[in-house]
Structures are given as C-alpha cells and as structure tokens.
Design a protein around this motif. Structure first.
Motif, PDB file in Angstrom:
ATOM      1  N   GLY A   1     -26.571   5.718 -60.093  1.00  0.00           N
ATOM      2  CA  GLY A   1     -26.552   5.752 -58.923  1.00  0.00           C
ATOM      3  C   GLY A   1     -24.566   6.916 -59.347  1.00  0.00           C
ATOM      4  N   THR A   2     -23.693   5.968 -57.241  1.00  0.00           N
ATOM      5  CA  THR A   2     -23.299   7.327 -57.041  1.00  0.00           C
ATOM      6  C   THR A   2     -21.861   7.436 -57.411  1.00  0.00           C
ATOM      7  N   GLU A   3     -21.937   5.443 -57.471  1.00  0.00           N
ATOM      8  CA  GLU A   3     -20.446   5.516 -58.549  1.00  0.00           C
ATOM      9  C   GLU A   3     -19.894   5.065 -57.425  1.00  0.00           C
ATOM     10  N   GLY A   4     -19.736   5.033 -56.321  1.00  0.00           N
ATOM     11  CA  GLY A   4     -19.567   4.652 -54.564  1.00  0.00           C
ATOM     12  C   GLY A   4     -19.817   5.662 -53.898  1.00  0.00           C
ATOM     13  N   ARG A   5     -19.427   6.894 -54.422  1.00  0.00           N
ATOM     14  CA  ARG A   5     -19.629   8.196 -53.413  1.00  0.00           C
ATOM     15  C   ARG A   5     -21.258   7.964 -52.529  1.00  0.00           C
ATOM     16  N   LYS A   6     -20.512   8.268 -51.788  1.00  0.00           N
ATOM     17  CA  LYS A   6     -21.541   8.056 -50.325  1.00  0.00           C
ATOM     18  C   LYS A   6     -22.410   9.386 -50.376  1.00  0.00           C
ATOM     19  N   ALA A   7     -23.385   9.724 -50.154  1.00  0.00           N
ATOM     20  CA  ALA A   7     -24.970  10.336 -50.224  1.00  0.00           C
ATOM     21  C   ALA A   7     -25.971   9.757 -49.176  1.00  0.00           C
ATOM     22  N   SER A   8     -26.283  10.925 -48.497  1.00  0.00           N
ATOM     23  CA  SER A   8     -27.794  10.100 -48.408  1.00  0.00           C
ATOM     24  C   SER A   8     -29.062  10.746 -48.616  1.00  0.00           C
ATOM     25  N   THR A   9     -30.259   9.833 -48.465  1.00  0.00           N
ATOM     26  CA  THR A   9     -30.907  10.210 -49.658  1.00  0.00           C
ATOM     27  C   THR A   9     -31.388  11.836 -49.074  1.00  0.00           C
ATOM     28  N   THR A  10     -31.441  12.153 -48.347  1.00  0.00           N
ATOM     29  CA  THR A  10     -31.988  13.787 -47.792  1.00  0.00           C
ATOM     30  C   THR A  10     -31.311  14.402 -48.650  1.00  0.00           C
ATOM     31  N   MET A  11     -29.929  14.621 -49.369  1.00  0.00           N
ATOM     32  CA  MET A  11     -28.787  15.012 -49.932  1.00  0.00           C
ATOM     33  C   MET A  11     -29.051  14.551 -51.131  1.00  0.00           C
ATOM     34  N   VAL A  12     -29.578  13.749 -51.927  1.00  0.00           N
ATOM     35  CA  VAL A  12     -30.489  13.046 -53.087  1.00  0.00           C
ATOM     36  C   VAL A  12     -31.390  13.355 -53.589  1.00  0.00           C
ATOM     37  N   PHE A  13     -32.211  13.657 -52.412  1.00  0.00           N
ATOM     38  CA  PHE A  13     -33.463  14.232 -52.855  1.00  0.00           C
ATOM     39  C   PHE A  13     -33.520  16.591 -52.963  1.00  0.00           C
ATOM     40  N   VAL A  14     -32.348  16.635 -51.811  1.00  0.00           N
ATOM     41  CA  VAL A  14     -32.105  18.020 -51.861  1.00  0.00           C
ATOM     42  C   VAL A  14     -31.511  18.412 -53.502  1.00  0.00           C
ATOM     43  N   ARG A  15     -30.562  17.154 -54.157  1.00  0.00           N
ATOM     44  CA  ARG A  15     -29.984  18.215 -55.330  1.00  0.00           C
ATOM     45  C   ARG A  15     -31.120  17.565 -56.423  1.00  0.00           C
ATOM     46  N   LEU A  16     -31.630  16.464 -56.362  1.00  0.00           N
ATOM     47  CA  LEU A  16     -33.126  16.474 -57.103  1.00  0.00           C
ATOM     48  C   LEU A  16     -34.191  17.713 -56.710  1.00  0.00           C
ATOM     49  N   LEU A  17     -34.294  18.222 -56.112  1.00  0.00           N
ATOM     50  CA  LEU A  17     -35.203  19.257 -56.185  1.00  0.00           C
ATOM     51  C   LEU A  17     -34.223  20.388 -56.800  1.00  0.00           C
TER      52      LEU A  17
END
Ligand SMILES: Cc1ncc(C[n+]2csc(CCOP(=O)(O)OP(=O)(O)O)c2C)c(N)n1
Ligand SMILES: [Mg+2]
Length: 891
Positions: A489-505
C-alpha cells in the motif's frame, strides 16, 4: 504584327511540337530516362514560376506500369503451374458446391478465389517465403478467397479430403475447415483474421512497421521478410483499409506489399460502375507516397499497344468506366469488337485480322502469370517505399454461365451439371461426365509431376504457407520484485490506479529479464496518463531517430525519439494502436519473440470504437494488456457524455478470451498483472487482459491476507464489519473507484444505523459470471453427480444480511451474478449518458456515492421487513437526496 491564317497557325504548332519531341528523343537517347525526367521537372518548375498552371493529376495512363521491355522471363514451368492452378480452382469450387448441395446450404465463395487464382499461385510458386527460409513472409490472405487456399493445402497434402468435405462444418468429427481465416479455430494454419474487411490491410501496415521495430530494437535479426496483404477492391471503401496508408510511406516500409484484386465488383454490383476504381486507388496511393504498379492487361494486348503510336488505344482504354468494362466481360467477342474497338475506324482496323473468339480470349493482367510475376518481382525489389499492386481481373473468372462477371457472382454457391462440365472442360480436369454429378475432389497421385512440383517450390521457398506456429520459448517465470512494493500500500499517500499502473510499468521496463520485452503503446495520450517520464526513460520509437532538436531538450522529461526507442507513440489512432497491439501480442507466433504489449487509451474509445479490432485480436490469439484509462462514468470528471465510460466492461464480457478487471487498489493491479504475465507468457494461454484504471486519488491500503485468489477470481472480502453480532446485517460490493464510497458507507451504516456491513471488492463481474455459468452448465450435463458450486455462491454462502453492489459501470454488470447469490442483489450503477460535472456532482447524478449505498442498504433491509420504511425516508432526507430527481438512465 503579321496576321497568321488559322491553317498556318496549326502547322506552326505541329512543327513546334515536333521540334520539342525531337529534342526530347535526342535527350532520351543520349542521356537516358533519368535525364529526361530531370529535364521535365526543371521545365515544370520554370513554367510554374512563370505563371503556367499545370493541371493536377496523380494518375498514369490506363495501361500496365511495367512495360514489355522491362519484363523479365518467368522462371519455372508455366504449363505445369497453369495445370496446378486449374486443379486448385477445381477443388476450391468443388468444396463450395458440395457444401451447398444440401437444401440448407452453408455458404462459401467461389468467385473471389476464381478471380484471384493467378495472384495467389504466382505468389505460392515464386514469392511467398515460408518461415523455414529465415526470411519468412507474413501474409494476410483475403478472407473470401479461403476456399482456394484450402484447395492448395489439400493438393500439397497438408489437409485431407475429410477436411474439404467438412468445409464450414467445424464441429464434425475428423476436423473441419473454418469458413475464413481464423487462427482461433485453426491455430496451426491461419495466422491472421482478415474477413472483417478493412482490418487486414490496417493490421498489415502495423505489422510491417512492428517488424522494423523488432529489428531496430535488436529483438529480431534483420531479414528481408515481406508483409503481403491481399484485399478486394470493394474492401478499399472501408475507412480502415486506406485510413493509415500514409504511415508506411512516411516510414519507408518497403517490406510491405498490398495486392488489390481489382475485379471491379463487390457483393451487390460494380465497385465504381460510373468511374474507375483502379485510377481512384492509384491516385490515393501515389498521393500517399506508395510505389504503384498497375497490372491491367494480359500479354495478348501487348502487340496492339506496341502498334498504338498515336495513343488511340490507350485513350480508349482510359475512357471506359468500370460498369462498361464489366459488360464487356460478360459479352461476346463480337460485342467487344463493336462497342470497344468500334469507337474509331482506326481501332477497328487494328483488330480486323483476329476472330471474335480471339478477341474474347484476350486476358486481363491479373490473370496473366507473366504480368503478375513481373509486378511481384518489381515489388519485392523496390526500395524506399511500400508497393501496391492494382491487378485487374474478372470476378468469377472461368465460371462462364455460372456467374463470370455477373452481378450475382459473389453469392454464387451452386453449379448445375452443365456448368460444372463446362468448368471442368475449360480447365482440363480429369473428371468424367459420369462422375461430374458428385463433384468429386481431384488430387493427382503423390508422385505425379504436379504434386512434386508444388512440393519442390514450397521447399525451395522455405515451407508451406500459411502455417501458424508458436515459435517462442515460454518465459521461465515472472519476477516478483517489480510487484512487491504495491502489496504494502501507499501508507496514507494518495495515488490513482492509473499512477499505480504507470509506476508498475516503469518498474517492469527496468526489469533485467522482462524489461526489453515490454511494448508500451499510446495513442497520443501518454501525458493524460502521467507517462511522460517514460519518454526519457525508454524513448519513443522512430526508425529515423530524432533528426531535430526537441523544444524541451533542456528539461528532464524531454520528448525523446530514438531508433531503438521502446514506446510506440501512434498518434491519434486507436485503430492503429490496436493493430500494433495485435502485432506485438502475436509476435510470439509470428516472430518467435515474447513481446508484452501494454496499450493504454481512453477507455471510452476502446471496445466501443475499435471493438471489431479487439475481436480480431482475440481471434489472433493476441497476448497482452489493454488498459482502459480515464475510465468510470463518474470518476472522469468534467469530460462529459462522449468521454465518460460506464460501458466498456459490458462489451468486454462478450469477448471470450478477454479477461477483464475493474480494480480499485494498487495491490489488486499488481496481483492481476503478475498473474496475467504468468498465464500468457509462462503458461502460454491464448488470452488477453482488459484492466480499467481511473484517475481519482486515494490512499492505497495494504493487501489483506489471503486476498490473492479472490482478486483473480473476481471477489474477496476487503473488510469485515467490526460488529458481526449486529441485528441488521449487510454485504456491500464495490468496484474500482466506487469501492472507497462503499467503504465510507460501511462506516456510516455501522455508526449511525447499527448495520453491521462487510465490504467486498469485486474486481471482475465478468470472471464471476463466467464461473457461475460454467458450474451451471456442468451441473445440467451431470445430473447424478455432486453439483459444482459457483465461486461467488461458495464465497457468500454464510454471509448474512442484504446484498448491495455499486460500481462505476452499468447495472447489468452486477446483475449478471445475481442468480448465484443467496439473496437478491440491489444494484447501483451508471446507466445513461455522461455529464460534464465534478466527481461529487456526477456521483450524485448517477446515484452511486456513499449516500446512495446507505439508502440502498436501508431500503433492502426495509424490503425484507428488518427495518421500518420511515428510517429509509429519514436517511434520504438526512443525506439531501432528491427522491423525485429524474432517472439518470434515461435523462
Ligand atoms: C466489415 C465487413 N463488411 C461486410 C462484409 C460482407 N462482405 C463479404 S465479401 C463482400 C464483398 C467483397 O468485395 P471485394 O472486396 O471487392 O472482394 P472480391 O470478392 O470482389 O474480391 C462483402 C460486402 C464483410 N465481410 N466485412
Ligand atoms: Mg472486388
């Protein structure tokens, strides 16, 4: 000034013209054609500069592009090849006729292949390279020509008589043949589906470009492989067919060859009765920068053209419209003499020495192997641009009275005995009159000269085509490191699923094993999804590299193009991007490379806009990930009706090998993509993924223990109620960005209304639906055995209370699993046209925010008699809900 009499003026004119022509002849003889062309160019410029307006034409005369002088001799044995072609013709027609003997005919096409036989046979005998050659060609066969391709495979001994007999009877024992090219149905044979017209040429363009990409990135050795795309002239009316033709010219894709079978007819009638489709296509392709080769007239026309010094014949050829040419094809030699040649006594004189019969037998270019051979030879040798061959043929060629050139010919599936006999005699097939009624298949003996010749030719060219084969090695495993951070998880930091995907990519791109195989594809939307960091990280693919200084060169994330760039930045074309997705996602078979495409786009412009291409991707056994970005009808704020997607998951449900998810949290995305790569590239399943990702930011929680299986199967309990002993109980389902609304509703239901509610994340209604039906079907067919229990039934069997679902998609998604639940499901969803609004306003409008989840839960409890309706009423008021607002589904 002296007055010049008109007669003198004309004479002067003629003399002047003669002098110019003489000079030109002199330059031609002394300097050659190149010098003449240069001179003419200079003259044109000079004339333009002095105000001379030249009429624009993108056309050349209506004659063959390759002159007789430029022709090469054709190698091989013309007689044998003609004989083989006749055998293919016969078996192709017999296959269709037999399939339609029964009252309930099952279709098939005779006339398309009949017109294209020479175009294919010259390819098979001299050009199409099999994969064993190391330079394997990629061939998109015209869908309706499939009978001819099967008939050849039969003669080659690759399929047997049972297969031919079971053409279009695919469920029969012993195996049948699919109506058209479908890799899904014949995975060892067909490579590319083409029968949805327009998609073949489009996919061929991007295939040619992808081959360059693989070579430029060092994923594949440089070869001389060609992409051949065979298409119909009627097919070119599909926007997809011509919509991307500027790309291959721009990128100098001389590995691409289009062959347009210009039989001047489509299904209902002429393609351009009142015009000329060939000239129209020539102009379009030349304008786009292609090398255009017209193959219009067979060799019998050559002597007449040679004699045509004053251009009368060429002029006549160019002035006939296609509807009239079609008329000549069905008429007698006498008619052609009178109506075509009869236009001028000098033309008539030209043919005075030949009989009507000979006139009738003068063939068209697309039926003359020498002309076709020379066109193909020129095409494969041409450098610097793609080639299109416009070959003129007659639809239903050889069918005679059974349909040759007639408007009904496309639909012709039956032939009576007389017609069969005539066809047989014309092509010299050894079938006796006594046998003709059975329309037998005919294959010469195994050691006959024909069969040996066919085999030798294919051997010399690198094996049989079409042949589809998985040419890649499976990946050994999927690395876990890139995925790990997302489970925490992001430990309280906000993120969108798009941001998550781009980071994973971006992490996947850095992985030492997987990284180079990843192919990010964007239709001019990278910034929309926050992917611009990847521009610099891996570069944008451009064969020529970057030949300019980008305006943002001095910034960290500049627009970096490179010849080994990894991102396919396609520009604004979802159809083109999808074609790249197919090329990359089938490279495991076509090129033996396990490229893993990730195509991210506005989800509204996916299934809805290019659904047929996605269907073709499924048929092609494409592997990879489609990412529907900016998705969710109420999560994408502001953009309104055309952009807000609440439908795509409903479409995705209908695609049999598409595995679709609507994830809410970072760890869900990580689990799904990890498992997806495993299933597709380790286990080699022929599936592809569709994930919607959204742009609302919220804190990403850590993954609950044991959630993995549920994430993949479509449902898991995210959070249990803290009050399991409550009298009022509920099970709340949420998906995507609506899940946080559901979690909020859970808290208020517990604190304000004493309802103990569990929250479930539904990652995939589609997976639950498919699993439910699979169990139900099995149970129906196995009545005496222990029934199978759908996953969703099993998972919720002890879950107490009312059931409520909310998602950012249409209600049909959640409704689809209702029957396998212990009690009826109350569904909130986003049916209707979107609106320009902010997120809160949209969720209010579509009735999917936490307040509606609360009200829906209380209403369900009241319906079950667990609660007084007045409590619901109070909740409606307390949450400022207007009970009389219009229904968003129809407003
Ligand atoms: C997208 C799509 N629309 C319609 C059809 C139905 N259809 C099949 S063949 C055909 C006519 C084909 O004409 P043409 O492209 O000229 O090919 P030909 O058979 O003449 O070689 C039509 C309309 C189809 N297969 N795909
Ligand atoms: Mg046609």
């Amino acid at each position: 000034m002296r007055n010049i009499a008109p007669k003198d003026a004309a004479e002067l004119d003629a003399t002047e013209t003669r002098e110019w022509l003489d000079s030109l002849d002199y330059v031609l003889q002394s300097g050659g054609p190149g010098k003449v062309a240069r001179l003419l160019r200079e003259l044109t410029i000079h004339a333009r500069q002095n105000g001379v307006k030249m009429p624009f034409t993108a056309n050349t005369p209506y004659i063959n592009t390759i002159s007789v002088d430029e022709q090469s001799l054709m190698p091989g044995s013309p007689d044998l090849e003609r004989r083989i072609k006749s055998l293919v013709r016969w078996n192709a027609a017999a296959m269709v006729v037999r399939a339609n003997k029964a009252e309930e005919g099952i279709g098939g096409h005779i006339s398309t292949y009949a017109s294209a036989a020479t175009l294919y046979e010259v390819g098979f005998n001299h050009f199409f390279r099999g994969h064993e050659s190391g330079d394997g060609d990629v061939i998109f066969f015209q869908g309706h020509a499939s009978p001819g391709i099967y008939a050849r495979a039969y003669l080659e001994g690759r399929i047997d008589e049972t297969h031919l007999e079971n053409f279009r009877r695919e469920t029969k024992a012993g195996g049948g043949l699919s109506s058209y090219p479908h890799p899904w149905l014949m995975p060892d044979f067909w490579e590319f589906p083409t029968v949805s017209m327009g998609l073949g040429p489009l996919m061929a363009i991007y295939q040619a470009r992808f081959m360059r990409y693989l070579e430029d990135r060092g994923l594949k050795a440089h070869t001389d492989s060609k992409v051949w795309a065979f298409l119909g002239d009627g097919e070119t009316d599909e926007p997809e067919a011509l919509g991307a033709i500027t790309l291959p010219a721009r990128e100098k894709l001389d590995n691409l060859i289009f062959v347009v079978n210009c039989n001047l007819q489509r299904l209902d009638g002429p393609v351009r009765g009142n015009g000329q489709i060939i000239q129209e296509l020539e102009a379009a392709f030349r304008g786009a920068g292609w090398n255009v080769i017209k193959v219009l007239w067979g060799r019998e026309w050559d002597p007449f053209l040679a004699k045509d010094r004053d251009g009368l014949l060429v002029k006549r050829m160019g002035e006939i419209v296609d509807g009239q040419y079609q008329k000549y094809a069905v008429e007698s030699g006498a008619y052609v003499r009178e109506h075509f040649w009869g236009a001028d006594p000098r033309l008539l004189e030209m043919v005075s020495h030949i009989s009507d019969d000979q006139l009738k037998k003068m063939t068209l270019g697309g039926h003359d192997p020498i002309k076709v051979y020379n066109a193909y030879k020129a095409a494969v040798e041409h450098k610097g641009s793609p080639t299109v061959i416009l070959a003129r043929t007659i639809k239903g060629y050889g069918l005679g009275e059974a349909g040759e050139g007639k408007n009904i010919t496309h639909q012709q599936k039956k032939m009576n005995e007389d017609e069969l006999r005539a066809f047989r005699t014309r092509f010299g097939i050894p079938v006796s009159d006594a046998d003709i009624g059975h329309t037998p298949f005919y294959r010469p003996a195994e050691d006959s000269i024909e069969i040996r010749y066919m085999r030798q030719r294919r051997e010399a060219l690198g094996g049989y085509v079409p042949t589809r084969k998985n040419r890649s090695q499976p990946l050994a495993s999927v690395p876990s490191e890139p995925f790990e951070e997302f489970y925490k998880g992001t430990e309280g930091r906000k993120a969108s699923t798009t941001m998550v995907f781009v980071r994973l990519l971006s992490k996947l791109l850095r992985d030492k094993d997987l990284g180079r195989l990843v192919v990010p594809i964007v239709p001019d939307e990278a910034r929309t999804f926050g992917m611009e960091a990847l521009f610099r990280q891996v570069g944008i693919y451009a064969h020529s590299g970057q030949v300019y200084e980008p305006v943002d060169m001095d910034t960290l994330l500049y627009y970096k193009e490179a010849s080994d760039g990894q991102i396919l930045e396609e520009g604004i074309t979802e159809a083109g991007s999808m074609s790249s997705f197919v090329a990359a996602g089938t490279a495991y078979a076509t090129h033996g490379v396990n490229t893993i495409p990730f195509f991210i786009y506005y989800s509204m412009f996916g299934f809805q806009r290019i659904g047929d291409l996605i269907w073709a991707a499924g048929d092609s056994r494409t592997r990879g990930f489609l990412l529907g970005g900016t998705s969710g009808r109420t999560t994408l704020a502001g953009e309104g009706l055309q952009h807000q997607d609440g439908n795509s998951h409903l479409f995705a449900m209908a695609y049999p090998n598409c595995v679709a998810y609507d994830p809410a949290f970072a760890y869900e995305i990580a689990v799904i993509i990890h498992d997806g790569i495993r299933r597709m590239y380790v286990d080699q399943e022929s599936i592809f993924y569709y994930l919607t990702v959204m742009n609302e930011q919220y804190a990403m929680p850590p993954m609950p223990d044991g959630a993995q299986e549920g994430i993949l199967r479509g449902l898991y309990r995210f959070r249990a109620t803290s009050n399991p002993g409550a009298k009022l109980r509920a099970q709340l389902f949420g998906s995507g960005a609506i899940l946080p609304e559901v979690i909020k509703a859970q808290e208020i239901l517990e604190s304000k209304y004493n309802v103990g509610a569990d929250v479930w994340s539904v990652t995939s209604y589609t997976e639950l639906y498919r699993d439910g039906h699979a169990a139900e079907r099995w149970n129906m067919l196995h009545p005496g055995e222990t029934p199978r229990v759908p996953y969703v039934t099993h998972t919720l069997k002890d879950a107490p209370g009312v059931l409520v679902a909310a998602s950012d998609y249409v209600k049909a998604m959640a409704d689809s699993i209702d029957r396998w639940l212990p009690r009826p499901l109350t569904v909130l969803g986003t049916d209707g046209f979107g609106r320009s609004e902010n997120r809160a306003g949209l969720r209010e409008f579509f009735e999917v925010d936490y307040r509606y989840v609360i009200v829906a839960t209380l209403a369900a409890l009241a319906r079950d008699g667990k609660l007084d309706p007045s409590v619901v009423d109070q909740a409606i008021k307390a949450h400022n809900i207007n009970a009389d607002k219009p229904n968003p589904a129809i407003s």
